[in-house]
Design an enzyme around this catalytic site. Sequence first.
Site, PDB file in Angstrom:
ATOM      1  N   HIS A  10       0.382  -1.257  -0.657  1.00  0.00           N
ATOM      2  CA  HIS A  10      -0.132   0.151   0.121  1.00  0.00           C
ATOM      3  C   HIS A  10       0.471   1.439  -0.194  1.00  0.00           C
ATOM      4  CE1 HIS A  10      -3.654  -3.269   1.039  1.00  0.00           C
ATOM      5  NE2 HIS A  10      -2.874  -2.734   1.800  1.00  0.00           N
ATOM      6  N   CYS A  42      -7.428  -6.573   3.600  1.00  0.00           N
ATOM      7  CA  CYS A  42      -8.321  -6.382   4.199  1.00  0.00           C
ATOM      8  C   CYS A  42      -9.556  -7.103   3.831  1.00  0.00           C
ATOM      9  CB  CYS A  42      -8.970  -4.920   5.028  1.00  0.00           C
ATOM     10  SG  CYS A  42      -8.966  -4.004   2.859  1.00  0.00           S
TER      11      CYS A  42
END
Length: 240
Positions: A10, A42
């Site tokens: 990320h 996630c």
Amino acid sequence: MKIAVVGCTHAGTAAVKNMAELYPEAKITVYERNDNVSFLSCGIALYVGGVVKDANGLFYSSPSELQEMGVNMKMKHEVTNIDTEGKKIAVRNLETNEEFEDTFDKLVMTTGSWPIIPNLEGIDLNNVVLCKNYQHANHIIEKAKQAKKIAVIGAGYIGAELVEAFEVYGKEVTFIDSADRILNKYLDPEFTNLMETEFENRGVKLALNQAVTKFVGREGSVEKVVTTEGEYEADLVILC
């Protein structure tokens, strides 16, 4: 200007896109141990549970997209040493084992995190697996097809979401954590109490306020999780 980026999930993906746009004259090289970037960990439970049918939906960028922005993508490459004074890095190609050095003017460290792997008896048994990245997600899906009793250790977000997914699929699930309630670092008791009640109503066994002490198996595969409070049968154990 030469910029070396170590890791590209990320923070790495965001940094690379920004730098490529703001400094088009810079030579940016990314060194990433995996073969993908920007994986949404996630969403692992959604993938495992079948809500997300196409795994490509768990990525918001790709090596090819960053390459098109002029970034030199070194996938499956591991940085083994960094000399900050000499501005050099040592790199190993994980596919060929070739080792080489590169130089940099600026260094961006975006290595991400990794699950804590406790030094417990039986940790190396078959079907004791981690849950962190895309490869883990695929591994879990394949293992879960044959599993009947699944123990999820670690009652954070990923653990709770996996428990829900496995329960929907009709698995016998045990949820283990050393804290006295699930999601204790994220939500107050008034919320977690409701969630725990819902899990129990759905047949999930909560084993809270107890720590795992070892894993017991037969013929190389896990059969049981032993904690400070009891023993729980499991043919698949997921460390979250």
